[in-house]
Enzyme design. Structure first.
Site, PDB file in Angstrom:
ATOM      1  N   ARG A  10       1.001  -1.262   0.100  1.00  0.00           N
ATOM      2  CA  ARG A  10      -0.213  -0.262  -0.125  1.00  0.00           C
ATOM      3  C   ARG A  10       1.300   1.328  -0.196  1.00  0.00           C
ATOM      4  NH1 ARG A  10      -4.625   0.098   4.240  1.00  0.00           N
ATOM      5  NH2 ARG A  10      -4.930   2.076   3.188  1.00  0.00           N
ATOM      6  N   CYS A  11       2.201   1.592   0.217  1.00  0.00           N
ATOM      7  CA  CYS A  11       2.899   2.065   0.673  1.00  0.00           C
ATOM      8  C   CYS A  11       3.245   2.403  -0.814  1.00  0.00           C
ATOM      9  CB  CYS A  11       4.313   2.072   1.066  1.00  0.00           C
ATOM     10  SG  CYS A  11       5.739   2.832   1.300  1.00  0.00           S
ATOM     11  N   SER A  12       3.592   3.855  -1.478  1.00  0.00           N
ATOM     12  CA  SER A  12       3.782   4.387  -2.797  1.00  0.00           C
ATOM     13  C   SER A  12       5.879   4.308  -2.486  1.00  0.00           C
ATOM     14  CB  SER A  12       3.918   5.509  -3.323  1.00  0.00           C
ATOM     15  OG  SER A  12       4.398   6.313  -2.806  1.00  0.00           O
TER      16      SER A  12
END
Length: 115
Positions: A10-12
């Site tokens: 979920r973390c870019s």
């Protein structure tokens, strides 16, 4: 080469780091650390491999749980590590580990130093 990425999809920055590894023909072992939490020994090892002098350097200090647990003034390293083991959201990401060295993927290019 046995490369591991401690990853949060979920973390870019984590996704960018994984893509950077793959674009450099590295197929890392992916550990989604929110689903498979690290134990205290693994966290301690990563802190050492990263060259950090304090567990706090690996912590996401803006997370609500950091404030809820009142970790700002905690000086005991073992308690900080235990908090990360119990609450993996507190661990900064992504981390890439290779051959006894580790790098934080902020920015993603940082991890190229351990390849």
């Amino acid at each position: 080469m046995s490369v591991t990425i401690y990853h949060n999809p979920r973390c870019s920055k984590s996704r960018e780091t994984l893509a950077l590894l793959e674009s450099n023909n590295v197929q890392p072992s992916v550990v989604e650390y929110l689903k498979t939490p690290l134990n205290e020994q693994q966290i301690s090892t990563l802190i050492s491999q990263l060259g950090f002098t304090s567990a706090r350097e690996l912590m996401r200090t803006k997370e609500d749980i950091y404030k809820e647990l009142e970790l700002k003034n905690e000086q005991n390293e073992d308690k900080l590590i235990a908090a990360m083991a119990a609450n993996p959201k507190l661990i900064e990401r992504p981390i890439v580990e290779n051959n006894g060295k580790a790098a934080l993927g902020r920015p993603p290019e940082n991890v190229l130093s351990v390849l």
